[in-house]
Scaffold this active site. Structure first.
Site, PDB file in Angstrom:
ATOM      1  N   ASP A  29     -13.320   2.481   2.305  1.00 36.27           N
ATOM      2  CA  ASP A  29     -14.250   1.451   2.754  1.00 36.27           C
ATOM      3  C   ASP A  29     -15.316   1.162   1.698  1.00 36.27           C
ATOM      4  O   ASP A  29     -15.353   1.802   0.647  1.00 36.27           O
ATOM      5  CB  ASP A  29     -14.880   1.864   4.092  1.00 36.27           C
ATOM      6  N   ASP A  98     -11.211 -11.145  -4.861  1.00 38.11           N
ATOM      7  CA  ASP A  98      -9.819 -11.572  -4.807  1.00 38.11           C
ATOM      8  C   ASP A  98      -9.750 -12.772  -3.861  1.00 38.11           C
ATOM      9  O   ASP A  98     -10.077 -12.654  -2.680  1.00 38.11           O
ATOM     10  CB  ASP A  98      -8.977 -10.403  -4.269  1.00 38.11           C
ATOM     11  N   ASP A 199      -5.138 -14.990  -6.261  1.00 34.92           N
ATOM     12  CA  ASP A 199      -3.830 -14.527  -5.815  1.00 34.92           C
ATOM     13  C   ASP A 199      -2.776 -15.643  -5.942  1.00 34.92           C
ATOM     14  O   ASP A 199      -3.044 -16.792  -5.560  1.00 34.92           O
ATOM     15  CB  ASP A 199      -3.975 -14.122  -4.340  1.00 34.92           C
ATOM     16  N   GLU A 241      -3.363 -15.017 -10.949  1.00 32.81           N
ATOM     17  CA  GLU A 241      -2.069 -14.345 -10.906  1.00 32.81           C
ATOM     18  C   GLU A 241      -0.995 -15.428 -10.998  1.00 32.81           C
ATOM     19  O   GLU A 241      -0.824 -16.227 -10.072  1.00 32.81           O
ATOM     20  CB  GLU A 241      -1.916 -13.546  -9.611  1.00 32.81           C
ATOM     21  N   HIS A 315      -1.899  -3.030  -7.832  1.00 28.40           N
ATOM     22  CA  HIS A 315      -1.503  -2.536  -6.511  1.00 28.40           C
ATOM     23  C   HIS A 315      -0.089  -2.974  -6.109  1.00 28.40           C
ATOM     24  O   HIS A 315       0.387  -2.577  -5.054  1.00 28.40           O
ATOM     25  CB  HIS A 315      -2.513  -3.036  -5.478  1.00 28.40           C
ATOM     26  N   ASP A 316       0.539  -3.820  -6.911  1.00 29.18           N
ATOM     27  CA  ASP A 316       1.911  -4.264  -6.617  1.00 29.18           C
ATOM     28  C   ASP A 316       2.942  -3.569  -7.501  1.00 29.18           C
ATOM     29  O   ASP A 316       4.149  -3.770  -7.317  1.00 29.18           O
ATOM     30  CB  ASP A 316       2.059  -5.773  -6.857  1.00 29.18           C
TER      31      ASP A 316
HETATM   32  C1  GLC Z   1      -0.050 -11.171  -4.604  1.00 26.71           C
HETATM   33  C2  GLC Z   1      -0.729  -9.867  -4.274  1.00 26.71           C
HETATM   34  C3  GLC Z   1       0.155  -9.089  -3.358  1.00 26.71           C
HETATM   35  C4  GLC Z   1       0.357  -9.886  -2.095  1.00 26.71           C
HETATM   36  C5  GLC Z   1       0.880 -11.288  -2.387  1.00 26.71           C
HETATM   37  C6  GLC Z   1       0.695 -12.184  -1.206  1.00 26.71           C
HETATM   38  O1  GLC Z   1       1.104 -10.998  -5.333  1.00 26.71           O
HETATM   39  O2  GLC Z   1      -1.055  -9.178  -5.448  1.00 26.71           O
HETATM   40  O3  GLC Z   1      -0.349  -7.817  -3.074  1.00 26.71           O
HETATM   41  O4  GLC Z   1       1.253  -9.228  -1.248  1.00 26.71           O
HETATM   42  O5  GLC Z   1       0.193 -11.908  -3.441  1.00 26.71           O
HETATM   43  O6  GLC Z   1      -0.649 -12.459  -0.999  1.00 26.71           O
HETATM   44 CA    CA Z   2     -13.355   4.425   6.506  1.00 25.22          CA
END
Ligand code: GLC
Ligand code: CA
Length: 536
Positions: A29, A98, A199, A241, A315-316
């Site tokens: 958090d 983001d 994103d 991205e 994270h992907d």
């Molecule tokens: C981007 C994000 C990913 C997400 C996807 C849909 O690729 O990095 O984690 O699942 O977009 O928002």
């Molecule tokens: Ca927490």
């Protein structure tokens, strides 16, 4: 090219759910992040890319947003967010938000309105089509498996979702949608954030009738409009991205005079271990020659024309030390070699949480332990298609997104110090050996190595602005030269777990090195950086 503050920045990416839990509910958090700001400051990063913390039903861990002006209660309150922004600023760190603008949650009020009737003023906020021949409007596939179309009974039409069916795509051709997203951005800029990560921004201008999903013809028009409406005059850094961008497209996105974005994330290098034209799960061996070619092409191609983002992980993606290094015997050597290779290039480096201590991929034996919707959907789809459990699990071990999403490993105590409760996803069982406390105090500290790389960048314009040249020598070695004014540096990296001879080894001054002493041959995963004696 004019210099910008963020040319010298280093970004640290935080995945809030897995970073630090402050209240024992098992979910990381905002208060947890605040408690770790000193850690990020000590590392030397000066921007935090914060993955989404907005209100969300969490179908895709926050990438399905139901309110862009609210913080998800699991993460805290808007007061916590304000505090995070101001505490970070006190430490010279800016927050990068983001922005998920391609789609919302199906629980966003816009979508609830949109689906309620064909006449609703929000109908055209999303992408609705009639059925074709009793089935979906087209055979377009979702990135998260299955059809990209979902039938909605109320109005008997289908809506488009490029990701999960709880992530309906917005219709960017509707000016009200664009204006609504610009308002979101203005709100966050007012709060004092320093950047945006957009994103899947290359998907916003799709033209379904022409079969175009990414890089639609109006994409640059919209980005320019966004710049004019929102970004112009706000001193913030932006990164888009754009998974499908090649170098030519990246130049269009990031040329300063075009006023679109500051940099983009290209996936060209991290797709090199995937079979072309297939899914990300269909693997192949990385060829070092491909990596050299692709990274060098971006280094030289964007020089003076745009700006690079430099990243191995996010994270992907799987953990880089497990992916292209060696996460066993040579974990320190390969993690630091990979770090040197990336951080001495031109561009803005991104460090994904845990990368700085060499966190590794995880292997859970059963699907039950996995949380990622992409992984779960793929598992189910391939099971139905007759793939064996072992084969599917094997590809998840290598490419699954949960590899990067297990909790941050802080200490050797229970749950790695991430939470006092039950973590939302299991901690990687290797936490007793791999954790921040242990790493920082070790003779071979990956953290201290990253810290030094960042210090070097802050102290040497050569790293930020110098020319780049690939030194193509032995096939096992990735080496390059950086030159600036009267100086030349040589970066030499051994990508194997063997000793390799290199004609490039020289007797310059050593700038940074992941072995104690230089040797005649390069040892496993050795990365050495020289400042050449008679520079130029
Ligand atoms: C981007 C994000 C990913 C997400 C996807 C849909 O690729 O990095 O984690 O699942 O977009 O928002
Ligand atoms: Ca927490």
């Amino acid at each position: 090219m004019d210099s910008k503050w963020w040319h010298k920045s280093v970004v640290y990416q935080v995945y809030p759910r897995s970073f630090q839990d402050s209240n024992g509910d098992g979910i990381g958090d905002l208060k947890g992040i605040i408690s770790k700001l000193d850690y990020i400051q000590e590392l030397g990063a000066d921007i935090i890319w914060l993955c989404p913390v907005y209100a969300s039903p969490n179908d895709d861990n926050g990438y399905d947003i139901s309110n862009y002006y609210q913080i998800h209660p699991e993460f805290g309150t808007m007061e916590d967010m304000d505090q995070l922004i101001s505490e970070a600023l006190k430490r010279g760190i800016g927050i990068m938000m983001d922005i998920v603008a391609n789609h919302t949650s199906d629980e966003h009020p816009w979508f609830i309105e949109s689906r309620s009737s064909k006449e609703n003023p929000y109908r055209d906020y999303y992408i609705w089509r009639d059925s074709a021949d009793g089935g979906p409007p087209s055979d377009l596939k979702s990135i998260f498996s299955g059809s990209a179309w979902q039938f909605d009974e109320t109005t008997e039409q289908y809506y488009l979702h490029m990701f999960s069916k709880k992530q309906p795509d917005l219709n960017w051709h509707n000016p009200s949608v664009r204006e609504a997203m610009y308002d979101v951005m203005r709100f966050w800029i007012k709060k004092g954030i320093k950047g945006f990560r957009f994103d899947v921004i290359d998907l916003i201008a799709k033209e379904l009738e022409q079969g175009i999903i990414d890089n639609g013809p109006l994409l640059h028009t919209y980005l320019k409009e966004m710049h004019r409406e929102v970004l112009d005059g706000a001193d913030i850094v932006t990164v888009g991205e754009t998974g499908g961008a090649d170098l030519e497209k990246a130049i269009l996105f990031t040329s300063p005079e075009r006023k679109e974005l500051d940099m983009v994330f290209s996936f060209e290098h991290i797709a090199l271990d995937e079979q072309k034209g297939k899914q990300k799960w269909d693997l192949k061996q990385l060829e070092l020659s491909d990596l050299k070619r692709v990274l060098s092409n971006w280094q030289t191609g964007l020089a003076g024309k745009g700006w690079n983002s430099l990243f191995w992980s996010n994270h992907d993606q799987p953990r880089i030390v497990s992916r292209w290094g060696n996460d066993q015997e040579f974990r320190y050597e390969s993690a630091t070699m990979l770090a040197s290779l990336l951080h001495l290039m031109r561009g803005t480096p991104y460090i994904y949480q845990g990368e700085e201590i060499g966190m590794t991929n995880v292997q859970f034996a059963e699907l039950d332990f996995y949380r990622d919707i992409e992984t779960i959907n793929m598992y189910n789809e391939r099971s139905e298609q007759g793939f064996a459990h072992e084969d599917i699990i094997e590809s998840i071990y290598v490419k699954g997104r949960d590899n990067a999403r297990t909790p941050m490993q802080w200490i050797a105590e229970s749950n790695a110090g991430f939470t006092a409760g039950e973590p939302w996803i299991e901690v990687n069982p290797n936490y007793s050996a791999i954790n921040v406390e242990h790493d920082k105090n070790s003779d071979k500290s990956i953290f201290q190595f990253y810290k030094k790389l960042i210090e070097l960048r802050k102290a040497n314009d050569l790293i930020v602005y110098g020319d780049y040249k690939l030194l193509d020598s032995e096939p096992e070695i990735f080496a390059y030269a950086r030159t600036y004014e009267n100086e030349e540096w040589r970066v030499i990296c051994n990508f194997t777990d063997r000793e390799v001879e290199s004609e490039l080894v020289c007797d310059g001054e050593i700038v940074i090195h992941n072995y104690d002493t230089p040797g005649k041959k390069l040892r496993p995963y050795e990365g050495i950086v020289y400042k050449l004696k008679n520079s130029l």
